[in-house]
Design a protein around this motif. Sequence first.
Motif, short mmCIF file in Angstrom:
data_model
loop_
_atom_site.label_atom_id
_atom_site.label_comp_id
_atom_site.label_asym_id
_atom_site.label_seq_id
_atom_site.Cartn_x
_atom_site.Cartn_y
_atom_site.Cartn_z
N THR A 73 25.30 39.91 54.98
CA THR A 73 24.16 40.34 55.80
C THR A 73 23.92 39.36 56.93
O THR A 73 23.71 39.75 58.09
CB THR A 73 22.90 40.46 54.92
N LEU A 74 23.95 38.06 56.62
CA LEU A 74 23.75 37.05 57.66
C LEU A 74 24.90 37.07 58.66
O LEU A 74 24.68 36.92 59.87
CB LEU A 74 23.62 35.66 57.04
N LEU A 75 26.11 37.27 58.17
CA LEU A 75 27.26 37.33 59.08
C LEU A 75 27.10 38.48 60.06
O LEU A 75 27.36 38.33 61.26
CB LEU A 75 28.53 37.47 58.25
N ASN A 76 26.65 39.64 59.58
CA ASN A 76 26.40 40.77 60.47
C ASN A 76 25.34 40.43 61.51
O ASN A 76 25.44 40.83 62.68
CB ASN A 76 25.95 41.99 59.66
N ALA A 77 24.31 39.70 61.09
CA ALA A 77 23.24 39.33 62.01
C ALA A 77 23.78 38.41 63.11
O ALA A 77 23.42 38.56 64.28
CB ALA A 77 22.11 38.63 61.25
N ILE A 78 24.62 37.47 62.74
CA ILE A 78 25.20 36.55 63.73
C ILE A 78 26.07 37.31 64.72
O ILE A 78 25.99 37.11 65.94
CB ILE A 78 26.00 35.44 63.03
N ILE A 79 26.92 38.20 64.20
CA ILE A 79 27.82 38.96 65.06
C ILE A 79 27.05 40.00 65.89
O ILE A 79 27.39 40.27 67.04
CB ILE A 79 28.91 39.66 64.22
N GLY A 80 26.01 40.56 65.30
CA GLY A 80 25.23 41.57 66.01
C GLY A 80 25.70 42.99 65.76
O GLY A 80 25.30 43.92 66.46
N GLU A 81 26.54 43.18 64.74
CA GLU A 81 27.02 44.50 64.35
C GLU A 81 27.23 44.53 62.85
O GLU A 81 27.51 43.51 62.23
CB GLU A 81 28.34 44.84 65.05
N GLU A 82 27.12 45.73 62.27
CA GLU A 82 27.30 45.88 60.83
C GLU A 82 28.77 46.13 60.52
O GLU A 82 29.20 47.27 60.32
CB GLU A 82 26.42 47.02 60.30
N ILE A 83 29.54 45.06 60.49
CA ILE A 83 30.97 45.21 60.23
C ILE A 83 31.40 44.53 58.93
O ILE A 83 32.52 44.73 58.47
CB ILE A 83 31.83 44.67 61.40
N ALA A 84 30.52 43.72 58.31
CA ALA A 84 30.84 43.11 57.02
C ALA A 84 30.17 43.92 55.92
O ALA A 84 28.96 44.18 55.99
CB ALA A 84 30.36 41.66 56.97
N PRO A 85 30.90 44.35 54.90
CA PRO A 85 30.29 45.14 53.81
C PRO A 85 29.27 44.31 53.05
O PRO A 85 29.52 43.16 52.69
CB PRO A 85 31.48 45.51 52.93
N THR A 86 28.10 44.91 52.81
CA THR A 86 27.01 44.18 52.14
C THR A 86 26.72 44.72 50.75
O THR A 86 25.77 44.27 50.10
CB THR A 86 25.72 44.26 53.00
N ASP A 87 27.51 45.70 50.29
CA ASP A 87 27.27 46.22 48.95
C ASP A 87 28.00 45.35 47.94
O ASP A 87 28.45 44.26 48.25
CB ASP A 87 27.72 47.69 48.86
N THR A 88 28.14 45.81 46.75
CA THR A 88 28.83 45.02 45.72
C THR A 88 30.21 45.59 45.42
O THR A 88 30.73 45.46 44.33
CB THR A 88 27.99 45.00 44.42
N GLY A 89 30.80 46.24 46.42
CA GLY A 89 32.09 46.87 46.23
C GLY A 89 33.25 45.89 46.22
O GLY A 89 33.08 44.67 46.27
N GLU A 90 34.45 46.48 46.21
CA GLU A 90 35.68 45.68 46.11
C GLU A 90 35.81 44.68 47.25
O GLU A 90 36.26 43.56 47.05
CB GLU A 90 36.89 46.63 46.11
N CYS A 91 35.43 45.09 48.46
CA CYS A 91 35.71 44.27 49.64
C CYS A 91 34.89 42.98 49.68
O CYS A 91 35.28 42.03 50.36
CB CYS A 91 35.48 45.08 50.91
N THR A 92 33.76 42.95 48.98
CA THR A 92 32.98 41.71 48.96
C THR A 92 33.64 40.66 48.08
O THR A 92 33.17 39.52 48.03
CB THR A 92 31.55 41.98 48.46
N ARG A 93 34.72 41.03 47.40
CA ARG A 93 35.44 40.08 46.54
C ARG A 93 36.66 39.50 47.23
O ARG A 93 37.45 38.79 46.62
CB ARG A 93 35.86 40.78 45.25
N ILE A 94 36.82 39.82 48.52
CA ILE A 94 38.00 39.39 49.28
C ILE A 94 37.57 38.46 50.40
O ILE A 94 36.58 38.70 51.09
CB ILE A 94 38.74 40.62 49.87
N VAL A 95 38.31 37.37 50.60
CA VAL A 95 38.08 36.51 51.76
C VAL A 95 38.40 37.31 53.02
O VAL A 95 39.51 37.84 53.16
CB VAL A 95 38.96 35.25 51.69
N THR A 96 37.43 37.44 53.92
CA THR A 96 37.60 38.29 55.09
C THR A 96 37.31 37.49 56.36
O THR A 96 36.26 36.89 56.50
CB THR A 96 36.66 39.51 55.04
N TRP A 97 38.29 37.49 57.27
CA TRP A 97 38.17 36.78 58.55
C TRP A 97 37.69 37.74 59.63
O TRP A 97 38.16 38.88 59.72
CB TRP A 97 39.53 36.23 58.96
N TYR A 98 36.76 37.27 60.46
CA TYR A 98 36.27 38.04 61.60
C TYR A 98 36.54 37.23 62.86
O TYR A 98 35.96 36.17 63.04
CB TYR A 98 34.78 38.36 61.44
#
Length: 497
Positions: free
Chosen positions: A55-80
């Motif tokens: 959620t904070l990462l999305n705020a810094i970037i200014g777009e909702e591109i990082a998943p904020t739910d508890t799904g599979e993708c939140t368990r992966i190191v993700t580079w932006y």
Amino acid sequence: MTASTVTGAADLVREALEVYGDDPAAASILHGYSRRLEEPLRIAVAGMVKAGKSTLLNAIIGEEIAPTDTGECTRIVTWYRFGHTPRITMYPKDGESRILPVKRVDGRLVFMLGNVQAEDVDKLDVEWPSPMLRTMTLIDTPGIASLSEDVSARSTSFLTPADTPSEADAVIYLMRHMHSSDLRFLESFRDTEAGRSGTVNALAVLSRADEVGAGRIDSLLSAGEIADRYRRDHNLRKLALGVVPVAGLLAQSARTMRQQDFAALQQLAGLDRTDREKMLISADRFLRSAKPEGLVREARASLLARYGLFGIRLAVVLIRNGFDEPTPLAHELARRSGLDPLLDLLSRQFQARAEALKARTALVGVEALLRMSPRPDTGKLAAALERLQVNAHEFRELRLLATLRTTGVPLSPDLAAEAEGLIGGWGPASHMRLGLAADAAPDDLADEARRFLLKWRAVAENPLTDRAALDACRVVIRSCEGVLAEASALQRLRKSA
């Protein structure tokens, strides 16, 4: 960061490649350091599970591109990172990388992994045309201390490897309260190969700050008092450059405000105050309320999910106080969320020191390689590395800053605090070092720098000054000389204009 230090780090990596060019593994590592010197600063967002990292990462970037739910993708190191066109690349642990489809659902970016499981993915790489990503690469990490040991281990091994520099040059660490587990992580990040170079390179965020006051309008004030107490805590102060309270959900939604959000908030602002206060007592009451007419349950649920009760209450008050257009309201909500002070700290403490932090990472990496894979023909390389590490004033400042905030220096508290500011503890810009306004004139900068220079020369020459403090005095004096030289150059430029 002086050009000579940056160039010296790049030259050193090239010299190491000449020595280790016949070792594919070592050469790959060194090519990676070379690229890091040319790329934006890498900043990881870390914290416990549900701390609000994405959620904070999305705020810094200014777009909702990082998943904020508890799904599979939140368990992966993700580079932006910055890219002119959106592109998502998945790197599996085994096999070739592959491009994922770029898909948005309800305004949010969705990662379509197909039949691949999160545990089989090494990382995701998201290129996005966001101006914020031009100056920094953000890395979203899985929650530390997750119930899944594998998920937790991913973040720990990524951020705190045992024998090599961390993939991140700096860390934004989120915590809901200060627990011993938070301190242990920050301690371990400082104890990585990069950390042992003597650098404090983490910022702490008191996340979900609106929950501190149970969603009241004054929640951020209460959170600010707690953050200030944490900031003075001896155990945390030596590990983080600052502590900032941020209402992450509000910050994200303010930066991504939609027209339908604003229209719904306007409807709420038009209600009678008594009716409005009754319905905002709890989330359940808000969802069940029949007022205002026309605001259906789906719209209420969306508002609640995006802003929370705190954000809704604050937005309504602001609209009634004159913020009756979407853009001014969004800016004010973002400011009151605590995001602006965080972005300011990021700029002053990390981005302004980006070259020094990246060069430090490269030099520590070369040093680790020399230690782990010694060769008979590396003596010249080791000598050059030592000269650069010892003589580069930026590194001496970073080491002294870490010492001042950990073991301390035998100086009076007032002098120690002054030294911290002069070596860039509150930001490396000249006016910040001198405690002056951002628009201070070159003459004022020069006069103040000269005053500090004379003062610290006197401290160094005083026979009562502890011998252990003399090295610190020399670093501060060199910093003052650098600021004075910069101010004098500005004076000459102004006179010639």
